[in-house]
Design a protein around this motif. Structure first.
Motif, short mmCIF file in Angstrom:
data_model
loop_
_atom_site.label_atom_id
_atom_site.label_comp_id
_atom_site.label_asym_id
_atom_site.label_seq_id
_atom_site.Cartn_x
_atom_site.Cartn_y
_atom_site.Cartn_z
N THR A 73 19.58 -93.11 -24.15
CA THR A 73 20.09 -91.75 -24.37
C THR A 73 19.82 -91.30 -25.80
OG1 THR A 73 21.83 -92.04 -22.72
CG2 THR A 73 22.14 -90.29 -24.35
N ILE A 263 21.17 -84.46 -18.86
CA ILE A 263 21.80 -85.72 -19.30
C ILE A 263 23.12 -85.46 -20.03
CG2 ILE A 263 21.54 -87.68 -20.88
CD1 ILE A 263 18.54 -87.64 -20.24
N PHE A 266 25.71 -84.27 -17.54
CA PHE A 266 26.16 -85.41 -16.73
C PHE A 266 27.18 -86.27 -17.49
CE2 PHE A 266 25.52 -89.98 -15.90
CZ PHE A 266 25.96 -90.05 -14.58
N LYS A 270 31.15 -87.07 -16.89
CA LYS A 270 31.64 -88.45 -16.90
C LYS A 270 32.83 -88.61 -17.84
CE LYS A 270 29.96 -93.20 -17.55
NZ LYS A 270 31.04 -93.66 -18.42
N ILE A 286 32.40 -92.91 -13.01
CA ILE A 286 30.96 -93.16 -12.91
C ILE A 286 30.64 -94.46 -13.63
CG2 ILE A 286 28.66 -92.27 -13.46
CD1 ILE A 286 29.88 -89.45 -13.43
N PHE A 290 25.11 -96.68 -12.72
CA PHE A 290 24.72 -95.39 -12.16
C PHE A 290 24.29 -94.43 -13.27
CE2 PHE A 290 25.72 -91.07 -10.61
CZ PHE A 290 24.94 -91.07 -9.45
N SER A 291 25.01 -94.47 -14.40
CA SER A 291 24.66 -93.62 -15.55
C SER A 291 23.26 -93.95 -16.05
CB SER A 291 25.66 -93.82 -16.68
OG SER A 291 26.96 -93.45 -16.29
N VAL A 294 20.66 -92.57 -13.66
CA VAL A 294 20.52 -91.11 -13.78
C VAL A 294 19.74 -90.74 -15.03
CG1 VAL A 294 21.79 -88.96 -14.19
CG2 VAL A 294 22.58 -90.55 -12.44
N GLY A 297 16.08 -91.72 -14.60
CA GLY A 297 15.48 -90.87 -13.58
C GLY A 297 15.18 -89.47 -14.10
N VAL A 298 16.13 -88.90 -14.81
CA VAL A 298 15.94 -87.55 -15.36
C VAL A 298 14.79 -87.54 -16.36
CG1 VAL A 298 16.97 -85.76 -16.83
CG2 VAL A 298 18.30 -86.78 -14.98
#
Length: 341
Positions: A73, A263, A266, A270, A286, A290-291, A294, A297-298
């Motif tokens: 991130t 992101i 999201f 969360k 969450i 899973f975070s 995501v 994936g993004v």
């Protein structure tokens, strides 16, 4: 994760040693090649991966997952910083052989300032759990604002609105040209800043604006100050090499701001869910796995769509260029025919 004072001290010393090596390697101003930037980008990412694996082996799988999610991130948000760094370099007309020194010192300033932000954030979270609502709402707002700015093209705002930078320039004065790697010179008996010092301050302090987004974002993934600090440190320390490696690619990542907004939005949701859970409201939380899925994936989808869009745009511009050339040639030919007639 329970981190002892000794572990903190060893981590900080280790990071300082890595920064020292990085500084010694880049101590001589020079133009950074793609090969050099690529090698050191791989080295920094490998070091971050080894640190995350070390957390898995000697710590907990949860901590390792939080580190990787936080690192990815922060790294992706740092790439967005590079857009502004490019603008700053252009604005101050930084010579190419001095850019690596500017980025090194600027990133060090940013790292120190972020450490202060992280300490303050950890203290606030430890005392007031309701701050998660504020962080969550702020990230959701930032996600919306990021989309608006991407559409309006307001990248230069961060430079123009840097009040600290303006006050420093007004207080000390600035030389009219670069003087190698010197940060201060004597001008008519008065000590003034060189443009190199000014641009270093611009890089470092402008990053604080980005920290306002990234620090709440990573606290949405983990509340462990140790993980937050190390993820930020590894993400920032490889930023200098990444600047030179993907400098030309930045303009092709046309959808990056949209991906980052997803992101941040999201993680904002969360955080709000976590705050509700902490207050006894039965809502789903969450998971970190899973975070991580995501976020990755993004970023993958955003990169692919950006490159496709950039390719199509280049093809359109090339086609328009050919049409304009044909049209010009046709007009020139007609004009010559009229003259001959």
């Amino acid at each position: 994760m329970d981190v002892s004072l000794l572990t903190w001290a060893l981590t900080v010393l280790g990071l300082c040693a890595l920064i020292g090596v990085d500084f010694l390697i880049g101590r001589k101003p020079h133009d950074v090649s793609i090969k050099e930037a690529g090698i050191w980008t791989v080295v920094w990412i490998a070091l971050a991966a080894l640190f995350g694996i070390g957390l898995l082996v000697f710590g907990e799988s949860q901590s390792s997952g939080e580190f990787f999610a936080g690192f990815i991130t922060e790294k992706s948000l740092s790439v967005d910083n590079l857009f502004v760094f490019v603008l700053i370099m252009a604005k101050f007309s930084v010579p190419s052989h001095l850019q690596q020194r500017v980025l090194l010192v600027g990133v060090l300033i940013a790292l120190v300032l972020r450490a202060v932000f992280i300490a303050a954030g950890a203290a606030i979270i430890g005392s007031f759990s309701w701050v998660f609502y504020i962080f969550g709402a702020f990230l959701i707002y930032t996600a919306w604002k990021l989309i608006q700015e991407a559409r309006a093209g307001e990248e230069e705002e961060e430079i123009e609105d840097n009040r600290l930078l303006k006050s420093v320039q007004k207080r000390f004065g600035v030389a009219d040209r670069y003087h190698g790697t010197k940060l201060f010179i004597r001008n008519n008996g008065k000590r003034v800043l060189t443009p190199l010092m000014v641009v270093m301050l611009a890089i470092g302090t402008t990053d604080v604006l980005f920290a306002l987004d990234s620090i709440p974002a990573i606290f949405g993934l983990t509340q462990d100050p140790y993980i937050v600090f190390t993820a930020n440190a590894f993400a920032l320390m490889g930023l200098r090499q990444l600047y030179f490696l993907i400098g030309g690619l930045l303009r092709k990542l046309v959808h990056l701001s949209y991906g980052l907004s997803v992101i941040l939005g999201f993680i904002g949701v969360k955080l709000v869910l976590h705050a509700l859970h902490e207050n006894g409201v039965h809502v789903p939380e969450i998971s970190i796995s899973f975070s991580l899925a995501v976020i990755c994936g993004v970023l993958i989808v955003t990169t692919i769509t950006s490159l496709i869009a950039s390719k199509k745009q280049a093809e359109r511009e090339a086609a328009e260029g050919v049409e304009n050339k044909d049209s010009k040639d046709s007009k020139d030919g007609q004009g010559k025919a009229d003259i001959d007639a």
